[in-house]
Design a protein around this motif. Structure first.
Motif, PDB file in Angstrom:
ATOM      1  N   THR A   1       0.702  -1.336  -0.036  1.00 16.35           N
ATOM      2  CA  THR A   1      -0.189   0.079  -0.093  1.00 16.35           C
ATOM      3  C   THR A   1       0.845   1.437  -0.013  1.00 16.35           C
ATOM      4  O   THR A   1       1.821   1.363   0.194  1.00 16.35           O
ATOM      5  CB  THR A   1      -0.878  -0.050   1.157  1.00 16.35           C
ATOM      6  OG1 THR A   1       0.074   0.067   2.440  1.00 16.35           O
ATOM      7  CG2 THR A   1      -1.550  -1.280   1.296  1.00 16.35           C
ATOM      8  N   PRO A   2       0.455   2.689  -0.356  1.00 13.00           N
ATOM      9  CA  PRO A   2       0.955   3.721  -0.505  1.00 13.00           C
ATOM     10  C   PRO A   2       1.660   4.021   1.078  1.00 13.00           C
ATOM     11  O   PRO A   2       2.792   4.393   1.121  1.00 13.00           O
ATOM     12  CB  PRO A   2       0.028   4.752  -0.737  1.00 13.00           C
ATOM     13  CG  PRO A   2      -0.604   4.109  -1.771  1.00 13.00           C
ATOM     14  CD  PRO A   2      -1.081   2.751  -1.058  1.00 13.00           C
ATOM     15  N   SER A   3       1.023   3.274   2.118  1.00 11.70           N
ATOM     16  CA  SER A   3       1.702   3.896   3.581  1.00 11.70           C
ATOM     17  C   SER A   3       2.555   2.869   3.885  1.00 11.70           C
ATOM     18  O   SER A   3       3.228   2.836   4.907  1.00 11.70           O
ATOM     19  CB  SER A   3       0.501   3.424   4.496  1.00 11.70           C
ATOM     20  OG  SER A   3       0.036   2.176   4.478  1.00 11.70           O
ATOM     21  N   GLY A   4       2.970   1.520   2.945  1.00 15.15           N
ATOM     22  CA  GLY A   4       4.145   0.549   3.168  1.00 15.15           C
ATOM     23  C   GLY A   4       3.534  -0.603   3.697  1.00 15.15           C
ATOM     24  O   GLY A   4       4.476  -1.359   4.063  1.00 15.15           O
ATOM     25  N   ALA A   5       2.230  -1.016   4.198  1.00 18.36           N
ATOM     26  CA  ALA A   5       1.816  -2.622   4.573  1.00 18.36           C
ATOM     27  C   ALA A   5       2.034  -3.367   3.291  1.00 18.36           C
ATOM     28  O   ALA A   5       1.497  -3.296   2.090  1.00 18.36           O
ATOM     29  CB  ALA A   5       0.529  -2.375   4.802  1.00 18.36           C
ATOM     30  N   GLU A   6       2.992  -4.421   3.391  1.00 19.80           N
ATOM     31  CA  GLU A   6       3.376  -5.174   2.327  1.00 19.80           C
ATOM     32  C   GLU A   6       3.020  -6.720   2.692  1.00 19.80           C
ATOM     33  O   GLU A   6       2.988  -6.957   4.128  1.00 19.80           O
ATOM     34  CB  GLU A   6       4.747  -5.085   2.065  1.00 19.80           C
ATOM     35  CG  GLU A   6       5.257  -5.836   0.785  1.00 19.80           C
ATOM     36  CD  GLU A   6       5.922  -7.480   1.358  1.00 19.80           C
ATOM     37  OE1 GLU A   6       6.425  -8.020   0.449  1.00 19.80           O
ATOM     38  OE2 GLU A   6       6.256  -7.510   2.614  1.00 19.80           O
ATOM     39  N   HIS A   7       2.476  -7.547   1.871  1.00 17.43           N
ATOM     40  CA  HIS A   7       2.456  -8.875   1.883  1.00 17.43           C
ATOM     41  C   HIS A   7       2.708  -9.623   0.668  1.00 17.43           C
ATOM     42  O   HIS A   7       2.335  -9.092  -0.666  1.00 17.43           O
ATOM     43  CB  HIS A   7       1.204  -9.121   2.822  1.00 17.43           C
ATOM     44  CG  HIS A   7      -0.031  -9.381   1.800  1.00 17.43           C
ATOM     45  ND1 HIS A   7      -0.807  -8.195   1.473  1.00 17.43           N
ATOM     46  CD2 HIS A   7      -0.664 -10.518   1.372  1.00 17.43           C
ATOM     47  CE1 HIS A   7      -1.885  -8.650   0.836  1.00 17.43           C
ATOM     48  NE2 HIS A   7      -1.970 -10.014   0.722  1.00 17.43           N
TER      49      HIS A   7
END
Length: 290
Positions: free
Chosen positions: A27-33
């Protein structure tokens, strides 16, 4: 990265649960999976290129995997499809030989038909694996080789994808051409291919174009990994007629050196990266006006 409904999707060539590469979201906020981890074997191995979105599904390539057709037993590479929930399927498994092998670049779509390149395959030229191909692939899985590169005055070993302008495909090969320093080529969708420019290398021209092209107002722009006045790579422009000129030669150390990725255009400027150069010799992000 490619953006789908505000979330970015990308690939990594290694890692994932099996170590064979993965598709991830961030996500643009940095949440990655990790959305999907490649298993190897008949599944793909080593996705090295970006994804494209068609009808809510993402399509991409893996440079290896897909079967045991190729001499290394590792597979010749695949084109795969994945939905936003992580359900993956192989659309096509390359066979090597007269078919393509090692699709290292991303895909382009024209009227929901996928077009791409493979680094090897296409015939007996260059080595037993061939000099590379342009292929087209229907979403149903029907694949055809549009052009098999022959090296010599023709190009060889494309490492980048294609762009489509007015139903004509344009791209680069990293080697081949009259001086074996790479080419810029065009091809119709039916496979009528011609070389627009053969790079001369040395200090007067670029050499080894590893990246694809970007089109601005009827002119194409790209980079070469080597060549130019300092032999550290160039930014070039080329007209559809084949007239080519260098607009920047990288100088290292504080300037960049050895660009290997495609540029993008934003509000009339080109932006790109270099692999080395910069103050710490770890690469740069640069902008350049056409």
């Amino acid at each position: 990265l490619v953006s789908v409904h505000g979330v970015f999707f990308g690939t990594i060539a290694n890692g994932g649960t099996m170590g064979n590469g993965a598709v991830f979201t961030i996500t643009p906020s940095g949440a990655e999976h990790i959305v999907y981890s490649f298993a190897g074997g008949s599944d793909g191995v080593g996705p090295t290129a970006s994804l494209i979105e068609i009808g809510g599904n993402l399509f991409g390539t893996t440079s290896g995997g897909g079967g045991t057709s190729c001499a290394d037993g590792f597979g010749c590479g695949t084109v795969f499809k994945i939905d936003s929930s992580g359900n993956e399927s192989v659309v096509y498994r390359f066979q090597g030989g007269s078919d393509g092998q090692l699709p290292a670049a991303g895909l382009s779509a024209v009227n929901n038909i996928l077009f791409g390149t493979t680094f090897f395959g296409g015939g007996s030229g260059c080595n037993f694996k061939g000099c590379g191909t342009i292929f087209k692939l229907h979403l149903s899985g029907t694949e055809n080789i549009v052009h098999s590169f022959q090296s010599g005055s023709d190009g060889a070993n494309p490492t980048a994808g294609l762009i489509a302008v007015n139903d004509v495909l344009y791209g680069t090969t990293s080697s081949g051409g009259t001086s074996n320093n790479g080419t810029v080529f065009k091809s119709s969708r039916s496979g009528v291919e011609s070389v627009l420019h053969s790079f001369k290398g040395g200090r007067s021209d670029g050499a080894d174009p590893e990246a694809g092209l970007v089109a601005i107002n009827g002119t194409f722009y790209g980079t070469t990994f080597a060549g130019g006045a300092n032999t550290l790579g160039t930014v070039f422009q080329i007209m559809p007629s084949g007239t080519e000129s260098l607009i920047h030669t990288f100088a290292g150390p504080t300037d960049g050196a050895n660009p290997s990725a495609s540029m993008i255009e934003v509000r009339g400027k080109l932006y790109g990266t270099t692999k080395t150069g910069g103050g710490a010799n770890n690469g740069t992000v640069f902008s350049i006006t056409p």
